[in-house]
Design a protein around this motif. Structure first.
Motif, PDB file in Angstrom:
ATOM      1  N   TYR A  66      30.156  31.065  41.054  1.00 14.64           N
ATOM      2  CA  TYR A  66      31.443  31.694  40.781  1.00 14.64           C
ATOM      3  C   TYR A  66      31.612  32.899  41.684  1.00 14.64           C
ATOM      4  CZ  TYR A  66      31.871  29.036  36.462  1.00 14.64           C
ATOM      5  OH  TYR A  66      31.970  28.029  35.549  1.00 14.64           O
ATOM      6  N   ARG A  67      32.872  33.171  42.023  1.00 16.52           N
ATOM      7  CA  ARG A  67      33.198  34.365  42.788  1.00 16.52           C
ATOM      8  C   ARG A  67      34.370  35.048  42.100  1.00 16.52           C
ATOM      9  NH1 ARG A  67      34.294  32.395  47.965  1.00 16.52           N
ATOM     10  NH2 ARG A  67      36.492  32.825  47.808  1.00 16.52           N
ATOM     11  N   ILE A  68      34.220  36.324  41.821  1.00 19.87           N
ATOM     12  CA  ILE A  68      35.270  37.112  41.188  1.00 19.87           C
ATOM     13  C   ILE A  68      35.866  38.001  42.271  1.00 19.87           C
ATOM     14  CG2 ILE A  68      35.779  38.813  39.399  1.00 19.87           C
ATOM     15  CD1 ILE A  68      33.038  37.776  38.128  1.00 19.87           C
ATOM     16  N   GLU A  69      37.165  37.862  42.510  1.00 23.11           N
ATOM     17  CA  GLU A  69      37.822  38.607  43.583  1.00 23.11           C
ATOM     18  C   GLU A  69      38.862  39.560  43.036  1.00 23.11           C
ATOM     19  OE1 GLU A  69      39.629  36.178  46.539  1.00 23.11           O
ATOM     20  OE2 GLU A  69      37.726  35.788  47.546  1.00 23.11           O
ATOM     21  N   LYS A  70      38.954  40.707  43.678  1.00 24.56           N
ATOM     22  CA  LYS A  70      39.990  41.689  43.379  1.00 24.56           C
ATOM     23  C   LYS A  70      40.799  41.894  44.650  1.00 24.56           C
ATOM     24  CE  LYS A  70      40.607  46.518  42.064  1.00 24.56           C
ATOM     25  NZ  LYS A  70      39.901  47.775  41.724  1.00 24.56           N
ATOM     26  N   ARG A  71      42.080  41.516  44.609  1.00 20.39           N
ATOM     27  CA  ARG A  71      42.986  41.678  45.747  1.00 20.39           C
ATOM     28  C   ARG A  71      44.192  42.507  45.308  1.00 20.39           C
ATOM     29  NH1 ARG A  71      42.062  38.593  50.196  1.00 20.39           N
ATOM     30  NH2 ARG A  71      40.492  36.988  49.923  1.00 20.39           N
ATOM     31  N   PRO A  72      44.157  43.815  45.543  1.00 19.70           N
ATOM     32  CA  PRO A  72      45.258  44.679  45.092  1.00 19.70           C
ATOM     33  C   PRO A  72      46.616  44.332  45.692  1.00 19.70           C
ATOM     34  CG  PRO A  72      43.336  45.989  45.636  1.00 19.70           C
ATOM     35  CD  PRO A  72      43.048  44.593  46.077  1.00 19.70           C
ATOM     36  N   ALA A  73      46.653  43.669  46.820  1.00 16.34           N
ATOM     37  CA  ALA A  73      47.931  43.294  47.430  1.00 16.34           C
ATOM     38  C   ALA A  73      48.695  42.297  46.559  1.00 16.34           C
ATOM     39  CB  ALA A  73      47.702  42.702  48.816  1.00 16.34           C
ATOM     40  N   LEU A  74      47.995  41.550  45.711  1.00 14.51           N
ATOM     41  CA  LEU A  74      48.638  40.561  44.840  1.00 14.51           C
ATOM     42  C   LEU A  74      48.940  41.116  43.449  1.00 14.51           C
ATOM     43  CD1 LEU A  74      46.486  37.429  45.730  1.00 14.51           C
ATOM     44  CD2 LEU A  74      48.703  38.079  46.642  1.00 14.51           C
ATOM     45  N   ARG A  75      48.813  42.418  43.273  1.00 12.24           N
ATOM     46  CA  ARG A  75      48.999  43.050  41.966  1.00 12.24           C
ATOM     47  C   ARG A  75      50.365  42.740  41.362  1.00 12.24           C
ATOM     48  NH1 ARG A  75      48.477  48.203  43.375  1.00 12.24           N
ATOM     49  NH2 ARG A  75      46.226  48.179  43.047  1.00 12.24           N
ATOM     50  N   ASN A  76      51.419  42.767  42.145  1.00  7.11           N
ATOM     51  CA  ASN A  76      52.772  42.563  41.629  1.00  7.11           C
ATOM     52  C   ASN A  76      53.214  41.102  41.668  1.00  7.11           C
ATOM     53  OD1 ASN A  76      53.067  45.308  41.144  1.00  7.11           O
ATOM     54  ND2 ASN A  76      53.738  45.686  43.250  1.00  7.11           N
ATOM     55  N   ARG A  77      52.369  40.230  42.118  1.00  6.17           N
ATOM     56  CA  ARG A  77      52.713  38.813  42.178  1.00  6.17           C
ATOM     57  C   ARG A  77      51.988  38.065  41.072  1.00  6.17           C
ATOM     58  NH1 ARG A  77      52.463  38.442  48.659  1.00  6.17           N
ATOM     59  NH2 ARG A  77      54.301  39.712  49.002  1.00  6.17           N
ATOM     60  N   GLN A  78      50.997  37.264  41.396  1.00  7.02           N
ATOM     61  CA  GLN A  78      50.293  36.473  40.387  1.00  7.02           C
ATOM     62  C   GLN A  78      49.112  37.192  39.754  1.00  7.02           C
ATOM     63  OE1 GLN A  78      50.532  35.636  43.675  1.00  7.02           O
ATOM     64  NE2 GLN A  78      48.831  34.374  44.317  1.00  7.02           N
ATOM     65  N   GLY A  79      48.815  38.388  40.179  1.00 10.71           N
ATOM     66  CA  GLY A  79      47.713  39.160  39.622  1.00 10.71           C
ATOM     67  C   GLY A  79      46.640  39.397  40.665  1.00 10.71           C
ATOM     68  N   MET A  80      45.977  40.559  40.568  1.00  6.39           N
ATOM     69  CA  MET A  80      44.996  40.901  41.603  1.00  6.39           C
ATOM     70  C   MET A  80      43.622  40.320  41.337  1.00  6.39           C
ATOM     71  SD  MET A  80      44.190  44.906  41.171  1.00  6.39           S
ATOM     72  CE  MET A  80      43.830  45.654  39.615  1.00  6.39           C
ATOM     73  N   TRP A  81      43.359  39.760  40.153  1.00  7.21           N
ATOM     74  CA  TRP A  81      42.043  39.205  39.832  1.00  7.21           C
ATOM     75  C   TRP A  81      42.063  37.695  39.964  1.00  7.21           C
ATOM     76  CZ3 TRP A  81      38.083  42.305  39.562  1.00  7.21           C
ATOM     77  CH2 TRP A  81      38.285  43.636  39.234  1.00  7.21           C
TER      78      TRP A  81
END
Length: 114
Positions: A66-81
């Motif tokens: 498993y890989r858990i990713e945090k992408r703050p650029a997607l915060r306002n779209r489908q979610g950053m996690w």
């Protein structure tokens, strides 16, 4: 004399993405429980400019289970996690970490129950 380079703080956008203390504690808590259940044996963390990721391995020489990713650029779209499986397919995506980790935690309950 040398030049002084400012250390990138939380207000700077040009630095790398990382996990906050509470987020990392939640992820490492799950990792510790999976290690105690005998399922995971190793982990890796990667911090880039656009994403931070935590990878959990069954064995060191394999691809991460498993890989858990945090992408703050997607915060306002489908979610950053995002939770990704071994092949890179997105299993769960969301705005908060807890619901994204839920499929792995359900699997832990099955492992401990057996």
């Amino acid at each position: 004399m040398g030049t002084i380079t400012p250390f990138p703080g939380p207000g700077r956008r040009d630095g790398q993405v990382g996990f906050e203390r509470t987020e990392l504690m939640r992820i490492l808590d799950l990792y510790g429980r999976m290690v105690a259940a005998g399922h995971w044996r190793d982990y890796a963390m990667n911090f880039d400019r656009d994403a931070a990721s935590f990878s959990a391995f069954r064995r060191t020489a394999e691809r991460p289970e498993y890989r858990i990713e945090k992408r703050p650029a997607l915060r306002n779209r489908q979610g950053m996690w995002a939770l990704l499986n071994e092949t890179g397919m997105v299993l769960k995506r969301g705005h908060e970490l807890g619901p994204v980790l839920a499929p792995v935690e359900r699997r832990l309950v099955k492992l401990v129950g057996d």
